[in-house]
Design an enzyme around this catalytic site. Sequence first.
Site, PDB file in Angstrom:
ATOM      1  N   HIS A   1      16.794  31.626   8.428  1.00 16.51           N
ATOM      2  CA  HIS A   1      16.295  31.692   7.061  1.00 16.51           C
ATOM      3  C   HIS A   1      16.473  33.059   6.404  1.00 16.51           C
ATOM      4  O   HIS A   1      17.085  33.160   5.351  1.00 16.51           O
ATOM      5  CB  HIS A   1      14.866  31.186   6.876  1.00 16.51           C
ATOM      6  CG  HIS A   1      14.573  31.108   5.415  1.00 16.51           C
ATOM      7  ND1 HIS A   1      15.121  30.136   4.624  1.00 16.51           N
ATOM      8  CD2 HIS A   1      13.955  31.959   4.586  1.00 16.51           C
ATOM      9  CE1 HIS A   1      14.820  30.387   3.373  1.00 16.51           C
ATOM     10  NE2 HIS A   1      14.106  31.476   3.309  1.00 16.51           N
TER      11      HIS A   1
ATOM     12  N   HIS B   1      23.735  21.403  -0.986  1.00 17.98           N
ATOM     13  CA  HIS B   1      22.706  22.334  -1.433  1.00 17.98           C
ATOM     14  C   HIS B   1      23.154  23.784  -1.268  1.00 17.98           C
ATOM     15  O   HIS B   1      23.050  24.589  -2.185  1.00 17.98           O
ATOM     16  CB  HIS B   1      21.411  22.089  -0.654  1.00 17.98           C
ATOM     17  CG  HIS B   1      20.431  23.216  -0.740  1.00 17.98           C
ATOM     18  ND1 HIS B   1      19.713  23.467  -1.882  1.00 17.98           N
ATOM     19  CD2 HIS B   1      20.080  24.171   0.151  1.00 17.98           C
ATOM     20  CE1 HIS B   1      18.952  24.534  -1.676  1.00 17.98           C
ATOM     21  NE2 HIS B   1      19.163  24.975  -0.452  1.00 17.98           N
ATOM     22  N   PHE B   2      23.683  24.128  -0.078  1.00 12.82           N
ATOM     23  CA  PHE B   2      23.935  25.572   0.095  1.00 12.82           C
ATOM     24  C   PHE B   2      25.214  26.026  -0.575  1.00 12.82           C
ATOM     25  O   PHE B   2      25.352  27.202  -0.882  1.00 12.82           O
ATOM     26  CB  PHE B   2      23.777  26.033   1.554  1.00 12.82           C
ATOM     27  CG  PHE B   2      24.830  25.621   2.517  1.00 12.82           C
ATOM     28  CD1 PHE B   2      26.115  26.113   2.439  1.00 12.82           C
ATOM     29  CD2 PHE B   2      24.518  24.744   3.548  1.00 12.82           C
ATOM     30  CE1 PHE B   2      27.084  25.732   3.357  1.00 12.82           C
ATOM     31  CE2 PHE B   2      25.484  24.361   4.472  1.00 12.82           C
ATOM     32  CZ  PHE B   2      26.767  24.860   4.363  1.00 12.82           C
TER      33      PHE B   2
ATOM     34  N   ARG C   1      26.511  15.473   7.648  1.00 10.09           N
ATOM     35  CA  ARG C   1      27.359  16.642   7.403  1.00 10.09           C
ATOM     36  C   ARG C   1      28.292  16.807   8.605  1.00 10.09           C
ATOM     37  O   ARG C   1      28.128  16.154   9.624  1.00 10.09           O
ATOM     38  CB  ARG C   1      26.503  17.887   7.221  1.00 10.09           C
ATOM     39  CG  ARG C   1      25.886  18.396   8.510  1.00 10.09           C
ATOM     40  CD  ARG C   1      24.832  19.449   8.267  1.00 10.09           C
ATOM     41  NE  ARG C   1      25.413  20.783   8.062  1.00 10.09           N
ATOM     42  CZ  ARG C   1      24.711  21.918   8.162  1.00 10.09           C
ATOM     43  NH1 ARG C   1      23.415  21.866   8.445  1.00 10.09           N
ATOM     44  NH2 ARG C   1      25.260  23.077   7.953  1.00 10.09           N
TER      45      ARG C   1
HETATM   46  C1  HEM Z   1      36.921  26.306  -2.757  1.00  9.56           C
HETATM   47  C2  HEM Z   1      35.640  26.233  -2.610  1.00  9.56           C
HETATM   48  C3  HEM Z   1      34.986  25.587  -1.413  1.00  9.56           C
HETATM   49  C4  HEM Z   1      35.177  24.334  -0.894  1.00  9.56           C
HETATM   50  C5  HEM Z   1      36.081  23.238  -1.422  1.00  9.56           C
HETATM   51  C6  HEM Z   1      34.335  24.227   0.272  1.00  9.56           C
HETATM   52  C7  HEM Z   1      34.248  23.121   1.095  1.00  9.56           C
HETATM   53  C8  HEM Z   1      33.594  23.063   2.298  1.00  9.56           C
HETATM   54  C9  HEM Z   1      33.596  21.950   3.203  1.00  9.56           C
HETATM   55  C10 HEM Z   1      34.284  20.621   2.972  1.00  9.56           C
HETATM   56  C11 HEM Z   1      32.847  22.275   4.277  1.00  9.56           C
HETATM   57  C12 HEM Z   1      32.550  21.405   5.476  1.00  9.56           C
HETATM   58  C13 HEM Z   1      31.213  20.792   5.379  1.00  9.56           C
HETATM   59  C14 HEM Z   1      30.965  19.762   6.415  1.00  9.56           C
HETATM   60  O1  HEM Z   1      31.827  19.511   7.283  1.00  9.56           O
HETATM   61  O2  HEM Z   1      29.882  19.180   6.371  1.00  9.56           O
HETATM   62  C15 HEM Z   1      32.378  23.612   4.059  1.00  9.56           C
HETATM   63  C16 HEM Z   1      31.570  24.311   4.934  1.00  9.56           C
HETATM   64  C17 HEM Z   1      31.002  25.537   4.649  1.00  9.56           C
HETATM   65  N1  HEM Z   1      31.126  26.261   3.469  1.00  9.56           N
HETATM   66 FE1  HEM Z   1      32.412  25.846   1.974  1.00  9.56          FE
HETATM   67  N2  HEM Z   1      33.653  25.397   0.446  1.00  9.56           N
HETATM   68  C18 HEM Z   1      34.022  26.255  -0.582  1.00  9.56           C
HETATM   69  C19 HEM Z   1      33.547  27.530  -0.804  1.00  9.56           C
HETATM   70  C20 HEM Z   1      32.533  28.102  -0.078  1.00  9.56           C
HETATM   71  C21 HEM Z   1      31.895  29.346  -0.415  1.00  9.56           C
HETATM   72  C22 HEM Z   1      32.249  30.226  -1.606  1.00  9.56           C
HETATM   73  C23 HEM Z   1      30.956  29.551   0.526  1.00  9.56           C
HETATM   74  C24 HEM Z   1      29.964  30.668   0.649  1.00  9.56           C
HETATM   75  C25 HEM Z   1      30.082  31.834   0.186  1.00  9.56           C
HETATM   76  C26 HEM Z   1      31.012  28.476   1.478  1.00  9.56           C
HETATM   77  C27 HEM Z   1      30.239  28.377   2.609  1.00  9.56           C
HETATM   78  C28 HEM Z   1      30.376  27.398   3.584  1.00  9.56           C
HETATM   79  C29 HEM Z   1      29.732  27.421   4.879  1.00  9.56           C
HETATM   80  C30 HEM Z   1      28.782  28.497   5.404  1.00  9.56           C
HETATM   81  C31 HEM Z   1      30.140  26.252   5.561  1.00  9.56           C
HETATM   82  C32 HEM Z   1      29.779  25.843   6.980  1.00  9.56           C
HETATM   83  C33 HEM Z   1      28.896  24.649   7.001  1.00  9.56           C
HETATM   84  C34 HEM Z   1      28.679  24.059   8.341  1.00  9.56           C
HETATM   85  O3  HEM Z   1      29.130  24.592   9.375  1.00  9.56           O
HETATM   86  O4  HEM Z   1      28.027  23.019   8.364  1.00  9.56           O
HETATM   87  N3  HEM Z   1      31.977  27.605   1.080  1.00  9.56           N
HETATM   88  N4  HEM Z   1      32.844  24.089   2.842  1.00  9.56           N
HETATM   89 CU   LIG Z   2      15.930  28.559   5.626  1.00  7.33          CU
END
Ligand code: HEM
Ligand SMILES: [Cu+2]
Lengths: 541, 200
Positions: free
Chosen positions: A217, A368-369, A431
């Site tokens: 958190h 959400h995040f 997810r």
């Molecule tokens: C082009 C823009 C973006 C797209 C299309 C995108 C898309 C995604 C997708 C599809 C996942 C996988 C989620 C899953 O499997 O449930 C993901 C995971 C994630 N994204 Fe992005 N994202 C983008 C930008 C960002 C940005 C700017 C951040 C934060 C600064 C971010 C942070 C994260 C994090 C921390 C995860 C890991 C989640 C996990 O392990 O469950 N993303 N993103």
């Molecule tokens: Cu938290």
Amino acid sequence: MNDAATRKLVLSHLWVAFIAFAVACLQGEYQVLERSGFISALDSPSVYFASVSTHGVLMAFVLTTFFIMGFGYTIATSTLKQPIWNKPLAWVGFWLALVGVVLAAIPLLTGKASVLYTFYPPIVAHAAFYIGATLLVVGSWVWCVIMLVMFTQWKKANSGQPVPLAMFATVMNAMLWLWTSAGVAVEVLFQLIPFALGWIDTIDPGLARTLFAWTLHPIVYFWLIPAYTAFYVFVPKQAGGFLFSDEMARLAFIVLAVFALPIGFHHLYMDPEQAKGWKLLHAIGTFVVALPTLVTGFTVIASLEIAGRLRGGKGLFGWIGSLPWTNTMVLSVILSLLMLIFGGFGGIVNASYAMNAMVHNTAWVPGHFHLIFAGTTVIMYFAIAYYLWPMLVKKPLFSKQMALVQLWTWFIGMSILTTPWHVLGLLGQPRRISTVVYNNLLTLAWKPYEFMMIFGGLILLASAFLFVYILAKTQLNPTAEVCEAEIEYAEPIHAVASLPEWLNGISLWNKVIAVLMAISFGYPILQFFFMDSYGSSPWGF
Amino acid sequence: MQTEPTKPTYEQCVRNFFAQLQAIHVDHLEQRWITISLLVIGLFVGIMTLDALFDGINPPSKVETIDSAKLHLSKEFAEDNLGVQVDDKGNVVVRMVAGRYSFFPKHIDVPAETPITLRWVSSDVLHGVHIPMTNMSTMIVPGYVAEITTTFPKPGEYPVLCNEYCGLGHNHMWSNISVIAKEDWKAPVKSAVKGGSNNE
Ligand code: HEM
Ligand SMILES: [Cu+2]
Ligand SMILES: [Cu+2]
């Protein structure tokens, strides 16, 4: 900001952050495409999970940590009017962190660390992944030490004077990060690295999850505090007004830092290894920490209203129209607040002790995040970069028009990406899945939403590259005249002449945190050493 | 000689703190906003706490350990003891094992509008389980039994999905549950062998 060596240090940090960001955005777009199943040639769980692991690590750990370090050096030197204490040490911190990132990137990109950015055991990655992550954190600790030393030295030399608000917030963040990272550091050093190297045969995943929740958190507040700092110290000035209240801002940062820490069990609501009383205690704390955000929302909007009225805005809402919407900082804060309102609502749903069951680990959570982290927080990182860049490279911003387009497209793309993502969660999509193979009617309803996400992602990708392009063009401009602007900090309506020590320092709050952490995590961690628990042996993925 | 104590007492510190807190300039509008915020937060916290304390509405939190490596040797989670049973007191109890990449048994029938206690264990890594459109959700942590009691209000066919990454086959990890109208549901015969009392 006239010292070339400091500018080089800051620019190095920010470039690492933004290159990581651009690479990870490419991966993000690939991920939404792969998940949709629209292009069957892309289908590959091993590539997908290597990508999500890397994307998560780059966004959550690399972009944020490097940005925060670079931002902190800027704030410290410009508010305290002091050079960086021990510049060689600052470079040591930078290189430690960078070597750590490269070390972790090798197993990540070769599919040997597809454990996601949360790396929950007993699945184990290649040891280099954990060691690299550790070096990144150690590098950031060096930054914390430098911030604390500069703060202490300044206070000694200026006794009785209020520490500038921006520096106060930065030091609070350094203290917050030292506390925050302790949980995951213990997990990695005493459980995961020995486990990955085969020095120990089993570990308790319940204890590992508890230690990770210690970090999970407050780490988001570590990411968020630079955005809030900009809200308080840059926005009012850029909008043409005054900061509503300096002291309330300090109180907000204090409550934020103190109450962000003892509440991590809202990530463990659905876990069997912690009892309900502790979860309820953390749930209550989670609602308390909503207070500083509500206060921040008020202060920022009030500061904007003052500016709007000073600029001739009339009537109940007329001041909104007379705000300088073409100022990148002001536009960013408006878009950031809009995303905060929706993201904050979602956060209250997540935080609700029992209602959490409906959304836990569904697609709602990444929805959400992305909204509140990739949206609310990162758009302020953009705003800060646009504001600082001309001072860092001593050249005017390449194109303000393009910067405004970039901010709008980020907001629009993020809305298109995250709205269907939330809906998918409510429709039960888990997810972290690479394809939908469940043979069930329910999953048919998911298709159109996955489709929409591809478009949101495309807009975001274009926006991300535009951002990097603008920064690069600004810096590489060969003919530019020297730009001598200095950072301008907002003035409060009521200037503060002196402050009680607890509004001007961290020692009291450090002790309060120690007590709260002992209460909220003491027994829940100690229980693992008293009960008959059974360890797990390592598993691949 | 010193007459003044060099360190203020604890009580003085606290008194000073509150005096200084009150001296902070707070605009009356801001004061009103903080009051409203506190009331709203108090309302949410109040509902949550009262529900938890008096109606027993809590997330699954039974801290119970088990050796995940030896499930087949345990009586409770041995293969032929899994699935739906009715215990001596007439409670419906479901025992499930999560292992890469499925939930076992792969299909179960449970009655609607009846409290059901589900006990989940993992035979390998971390999993999570969610039955969409219901609040049947829990993490399944190796080494622990995840127990949750819930009621399924609507009959129908539901998927049971793994919702925590557990390896490259994570998306393939699912099974089915049929929620059957209470009147049409029959307790499995197995429970008769177990000495269940309330089956025909
Ligand atoms: C082009 C823009 C973006 C797209 C299309 C995108 C898309 C995604 C997708 C599809 C996942 C996988 C989620 C899953 O499997 O449930 C993901 C995971 C994630 N994204 Fe992005 N994202 C983008 C930008 C960002 C940005 C700017 C951040 C934060 C600064 C971010 C942070 C994260 C994090 C921390 C995860 C890991 C989640 C996990 O392990 O469950 N993303 N993103
Ligand atoms: Cu938290
Ligand atoms: Cu899974």
